[in-house]
Design an enzyme around this catalytic site. Structure first.
Site, PDB file in Angstrom:
ATOM      1  N   ARG A  96      -1.892   9.332   9.206  1.00 47.56           N
ATOM      2  CA  ARG A  96      -1.772   7.899   9.460  1.00 47.56           C
ATOM      3  C   ARG A  96      -1.288   7.140   8.238  1.00 47.56           C
ATOM      4  O   ARG A  96      -1.802   7.314   7.138  1.00 47.56           O
ATOM      5  CB  ARG A  96      -3.115   7.326   9.918  1.00 47.56           C
TER       6      ARG A  96
ATOM      7  N   ARG B 181      -1.334   9.472   1.948  1.00 42.05           N
ATOM      8  CA  ARG B 181      -2.740   9.811   1.729  1.00 42.05           C
ATOM      9  C   ARG B 181      -2.996  11.314   1.681  1.00 42.05           C
ATOM     10  O   ARG B 181      -3.812  11.782   0.884  1.00 42.05           O
ATOM     11  CB  ARG B 181      -3.596   9.179   2.829  1.00 42.05           C
TER      12      ARG B 181
ATOM     13  N   HIS C 269     -12.017  10.220   6.753  1.00 46.02           N
ATOM     14  CA  HIS C 269     -11.807   8.790   6.918  1.00 46.02           C
ATOM     15  C   HIS C 269     -11.275   8.407   8.291  1.00 46.02           C
ATOM     16  O   HIS C 269     -11.674   7.388   8.859  1.00 46.02           O
ATOM     17  CB  HIS C 269     -10.819   8.316   5.847  1.00 46.02           C
TER      18      HIS C 269
ATOM     19  N   GLU D 179       0.840  -1.193   0.000  1.00 46.99           N
ATOM     20  CA  GLU D 179       0.000   0.000   0.000  1.00 46.99           C
ATOM     21  C   GLU D 179       0.876   1.245   0.000  1.00 46.99           C
ATOM     22  O   GLU D 179       2.096   1.169   0.229  1.00 46.99           O
ATOM     23  CB  GLU D 179      -0.954   0.007   1.206  1.00 46.99           C
TER      24      GLU D 179
ATOM     25  N   HIS E  72      -9.469  10.197   3.144  1.00 48.39           N
ATOM     26  CA  HIS E  72      -9.047   9.133   2.234  1.00 48.39           C
ATOM     27  C   HIS E  72      -9.237   9.621   0.806  1.00 48.39           C
ATOM     28  O   HIS E  72     -10.298  10.137   0.455  1.00 48.39           O
ATOM     29  CB  HIS E  72      -9.853   7.856   2.469  1.00 48.39           C
TER      30      HIS E  72
END
Length: 517
Positions: free
Chosen positions: A372, A278, A337, A118, A233
């Site tokens: 995060r 992100r 998110h 990811e 997100h």
């Protein structure tokens, strides 16, 4: 068979039944736990919607130190290195613990754990369950284990207030069910109530995720940290649903690209490209849409053809929205998110209010910093559940448990105010912020909070902290302060936020919050 005590002097209350609440309750066994949940067990939690997975340095080319370094890099200078390393080091063992309670993770051809990639991870380390159904897979396993644990009682009720003794220590919870309020005395309370995404019009969170636990702790006098850091997100599916379904970040890890309506690469020329952190991707999409360009996640071709096998959750969501990912690019946009800020806790999950602990998204542990890293959320909750249980075991119960008075009952006016709060937060406390928008938000949220809206009060605290941080970092981006200042945390309380809001209402130019360098 051991006899489980039900004495209030032994009982622990855990508020919330997602991964944080369930894992903590299981770690506390055989101590009696009352698990307070607003919905039946297994329903209404963000855990069940988590698609990506759990990050763990299991691969032969990986190590906890590398995982911790990626976590720090994503955290934009505010991640605490010792916390990042401790959580990364615990991750492989936590995966083993989940396997031990019956969670079935995806395996490779040799029978080992299949590891995905990811954004912002330097190694393939994402452990998944049923492709992109990791959250549901983990939740199902935890629910089964909780139901099989005799020391865990489940109570479907709303948490209304924390009970405190004459010294201010938390010694129970005021709940409400079927219109009746009642007290639950306990030796300790653990908040595991999730985040604040439901305060935004565009969110991937359950609608009930409006920061209720954050406000419970704030009203009890707990210190709050970094409330301004809300993660958006980048790839929520923009097809009119509320909440918005998520197109997992793992799709970009497997080759999906962000494109505009003309097929141009949205992330071209940006460091990290489609696999940038992100916050970077969310701002790039936000800017493209501000410029009038539609943005899509392009999975056409082999990836789209394999979606039903490799990413069945996204494939099903797309089918329900009339999108064929093998032939059509998926329309996406940023959506609220995850909340990096929360109730300040130490390395054992303790708040600065005696008798009160916090776990998961509601807590600010120092792991996420300003942004995060993908697939660190379920991991954080699992990693802190054990230390929280051990800390509660070591703590003496409140000696004044019988002397607590019933806290003031508050009736929230959120049914009428919430739509306006969500629109206001989306417009003025969203992906990109500025002084004028934040001040306007504070003015209106303050008015709505005075009418009794809990959602407005929680949004007000976030907006005040966002106004006070005059820099851009991670999930907090100010168009009027695009550079970074010296590293610091925003520490505040409910009382300080209310005073700051009054100063804004009076037209003062500065908002003071307590900071910690």
């Amino acid at each position: 068979m051991s006899i489980v005590s039900r004495s209030p002097a032994d009982r622990v209350i855990v508020v919330g039944a997602g991964v944080a609440g369930l894992a903590t309750a299981l770690r506390l066994a055989p101590r009696p736990v009352t698990l307070v949940t607003a919905a039946p067990l297994g329903d209404g939690t963000a855990t069940g919607w988590a698609q990506g997975g759990i990050a763990a340095a299991i691969g032969a080319d990986d190590a906890p130190a590398l995982h911790a370094a990626d976590t720090e890099a994503a955290g934009a200078g505010l991640t605490e290195p010792d916390v990042a390393l401790a959580v990364a080091s615990a991750a492989p063992g936590l995966i083993d613990w989940l396997v031990g309670i019956g969670v079935a993770f995806d395996r490779d051809d040799e029978g080992g754990l299949a590891l995905g990639l990811e954004a912002a991870h330097s190694r393939r380390r994402i452990v998944r369950g049923r492709g992109d159904s990791t959250g549901a897979t983990v939740l199902e396993g935890l629910v089964r284990a909780a139901r099989a644990t005799p020391s865990i009682d489940v109570l479907v009720a709303e948490a209304k207030a924390l009970m405190q003794d004459a010294n201010g220590a938390v010694c129970g919870l005021v709940c409400e069910a079927d219109g009746a309020a009642f007290r639950l005395p306990a030796r300790a309370v653990v908040l595991a109530t999730g985040g604040v995404g439901g305060l935004y019009a565009a969110t991937t969170n359950p609608r009930g995720a409006t920061g209720s636990g954050l406000l419970l702790a704030a009203r009890a006098g707990a210190t709050l940290r970094d409330l301004e850091f809300v993660q958006f997100h980048p790839t929520a599916i923009a097809a009119g649903a509320d909440p918005m379904p998520l197109a997992t970040e793992a799709l970009r890890g497997e080759g999906a690209a962000l494109v505009d309506g003309d097929g141009g690469r949205v992330m071209a020329g940006i460091s990290g490209g489609d696999l940038a952190p992100r916050d970077v991707v969310a701002r790039a999409i936000f800017q493209a849409q501000t410029d009038g360009r539609e943005v899509f996640l392009d999975t056409r071709g082999d990836l789209g053809m394999a979606m039903t096998q490799r990413f069945p959750t996204v494939a099903g969501l797309c089918a329900g929205l009339g999108i064929d990912p093998a032939r059509q690019p998926i329309p996406v946009r940023p959506a609220a998110h995850y909340h990096m800020g929360g109730v300040l806790v130490d390395d054992e999950g303790r708040t600065d209010v005696p008798g009160l602990w916090a776990c998961g998204e509601v807590a600010s542990t120092g792991l996420h910093g300003a942004n995060r890293l993908a697939s660190n959320s379920l991991l954080e909750a699992l990693a802190f559940s054990g230390p929280i249980a051990a800390s509660i075991e070591a703590a003496p119960p409140s000696s004044l448990i019988g002397e607590a008075t019933m806290p003031e009952r508050r009736r929230s006016d959120d049914g009428r105010a919430l739509p306006e709060v969500r629109a206001l937060m989306e417009r003025q406390v969203g992906v990109v912020r500025d002084d004028g928008g934040l001040r306007a938000a504070i003015h209106r949220l303050r008015e709505l909070a005075k009418t009794g809206s809990d959602a407005a009060l929680t949004g007000l605290m976030i907006a005040v902290c966002a106004l006070s941080r005059k820099e851009s970092r991670g999930g907090h981006w100010r168009r009027d302060f695009p550079g970074q200042a010296a590293r610091y945390h925003t520490l505040t309380t409910l009382a300080e936020c209310l005073l700051a809001a009054e100063s804004v209402a009076a037209g003062e130019t500065l908002v003071e919050t307590l900071t910690d360098a």
